[in-house]
Design an enzyme around this catalytic site. Structure first.
Site, short mmCIF file in Angstrom:
data_model
loop_
_atom_site.label_atom_id
_atom_site.label_comp_id
_atom_site.label_asym_id
_atom_site.label_seq_id
_atom_site.Cartn_x
_atom_site.Cartn_y
_atom_site.Cartn_z
N CYS A 10 -3.06 10.43 10.88
CA CYS A 10 -1.90 11.61 10.45
C CYS A 10 -2.68 12.74 10.26
O CYS A 10 -1.94 13.70 10.77
CB CYS A 10 -2.43 11.53 8.71
N HIS A 45 -1.68 17.55 4.13
CA HIS A 45 -2.49 18.15 4.46
C HIS A 45 -1.98 19.17 5.47
O HIS A 45 -1.40 19.27 5.90
CB HIS A 45 -2.86 17.24 5.91
N ARG A 95 -12.17 17.19 2.29
CA ARG A 95 -11.15 16.63 1.40
C ARG A 95 -10.89 18.46 0.50
O ARG A 95 -11.82 18.05 -0.07
CB ARG A 95 -11.61 15.29 0.81
N GLY A 105 -5.05 10.64 1.75
CA GLY A 105 -4.97 10.42 2.81
C GLY A 105 -6.57 8.87 2.67
O GLY A 105 -6.92 7.94 3.83
N SER A 123 -1.18 -9.81 -3.44
CA SER A 123 -0.33 -9.28 -3.29
C SER A 123 1.26 -9.74 -3.85
O SER A 123 2.16 -9.54 -3.53
CB SER A 123 0.07 -7.49 -2.33
N GLN A 154 -8.09 17.81 3.87
CA GLN A 154 -6.84 16.98 3.54
C GLN A 154 -7.02 16.33 2.44
O GLN A 154 -7.68 16.15 1.07
CB GLN A 154 -7.74 15.69 3.79
N GLY A 163 1.00 -1.20 -0.05
CA GLY A 163 -0.22 -0.11 0.08
C GLY A 163 0.71 0.95 -0.27
O GLY A 163 1.64 0.84 0.07
#
Length: 345
Positions: free
Chosen positions: A134, A246, A239, A165, A40, A161, A12
């Site tokens: 975060c 951010h 967002r 995120g 994966s 943000q 990720g």
């Protein structure tokens, strides 16, 4: 002494950043193991000048692993972290699964590293350490030295943000919508509740009964847990169509007087902070400037003329680094540097 380190969620965005930072900072690892889901399996991920093949989490034998850095979501964390902790492995989890547990420390090293000494001295500890949201991580780094100087009573924060995120799919959605608009393709929202390209959305995570969202509640609860339960906090999480970074507009009311110039000097001397604050065009930091950087940047520091003992400021940070991967690794480094992990080969 070197340590065997497992990365859960290595395929990720945050997992990839963890691998980059481990290599950049020459983390004392005898071995770094990339773990992911079966989807994966065999996928190659970069670790410095090496490539690691992802192994399947469900089939992996954790014997001999000293530290596990997790960034695979709450469900995976709830399943695996207690098992690994019971084996004596120190788990540093980036999800929200354990942040609000009273017996799990929530850590930003610049803010409350001292909590780790007490926690690791407990015989019945769970060996789980939580990484904050975060938005909270960059916020409390900036608030801590100011709170120490003048005692914060109340914070009002509006976050702006980036889509990273929300993970890789959120990044892809912004990219595809932006391209689509230029060729007259109507944007179809999937990850977000409405169009994100050329738009802002005042909604992150689910709504709660009081009208706040879960993301906003996280900022409140985590700030209180790490900084001071007496502080009053109100947040609005938004967002924005930015890929990484951010930003936060922060309004602070203090118990004691603190002038803007005093706050600047305090922040300049604080760990993890860079003050970029010139009252001129471009004399501030924006998200595009902070991408790839470790610091939390503070700009636009000024006295709030609407309240006694008030300040306003602008805080920006790379959410994939300080907000997630870097902070996780800094926790591991703190444990090692303070002699709190005695295993290793």
């Amino acid at each position: 002494m070197n340590y065997r380190v497992a990365i859960v969620g290595a395929s990720g965005n945050v997992g990839a950043e963890m691998l980059n930072i481990l290599a950049e900072r020459n983390f004392p690892a005898s071995e770094v193991i990339a773990l992911a889901s079966s989807r994966s399996k065999g996928r190659e991920v970069s670790f410095g000048d090496k490539l690691l093949k992802c192994q399947v989490l469900d089939n992996f034998d954790f014997s001999g692993v000293d530290i596990c850095l997790m960034s695979a979501g709450s469900d995976i964390a709830k399943k695996w972290a207690p098992k690994l902790g019971a084996m004596g492995i120190v788990v540093i989890d980036n999800s929200s699964a354990f942040r609000y547990d009273s017996d799990v420390p929530l850590i930003v090293p610049e803010v409350n590293a001292d909590v780790l000494d007490e926690y690791m001295a407990k015989k019945n500890r769970r060996n789980i350490i939580a990484n904050p949201n975060c938005s909270t991580a960059q916020l409390v780094v900036a608030l801590k030295p100011l709170h120490d100087a003048a005692t914060i009573k109340r914070i009002v924060v509006s976050t702006y943000q980036s889509v990273s995120g929300g993970g890789k799919e959120a990044i892809d959605e912004l990219w595809s919508q932006t391209k689509g608009i230029f060729v007259n393709d109507k944007p179809e929202p999937s990850v977000f509740p409405t169009q994100i390209a050329f738009n802002v959305i005042p909604h992150i995570d689910v709504f709660m009964e009081d009208g706040y969202t879960k993301e906003e509640w996280k900022i409140l609860a985590e700030t209180k847990k790490m900084l001071d339960p007496k502080i009053k906090v109100s947040a609005t999480a938004v967002r924005v169509p930015v890929f990484v970074g951010h930003a936060e507009a922060v309004n602070i009311e203090f118990k004691n007087p603190l002038l803007a110039d005093e706050a600047k000097e305090i922040l300049r001397a604080a760990p993890g902070i860079m003050v970029i604050d010139k009252r001129e065009n471009g004399g501030y930091i924006t998200p595009i400037d902070c991408a790839g950087e470790d610091a939390s940047f503070v700009s636009r520091i000024r006295e709030d003329i609407s309240v006694e003992n008030g300040l306003a400021m602008w805080v920006v940070s790379d959410n994939l680094r300080k907000g997630a991967a870097l902070n996780t690794i800094q926790i591991a480094e703190t444990l090692i540097n303070n002699g709190l992990i005695n295993k290793g080969s």
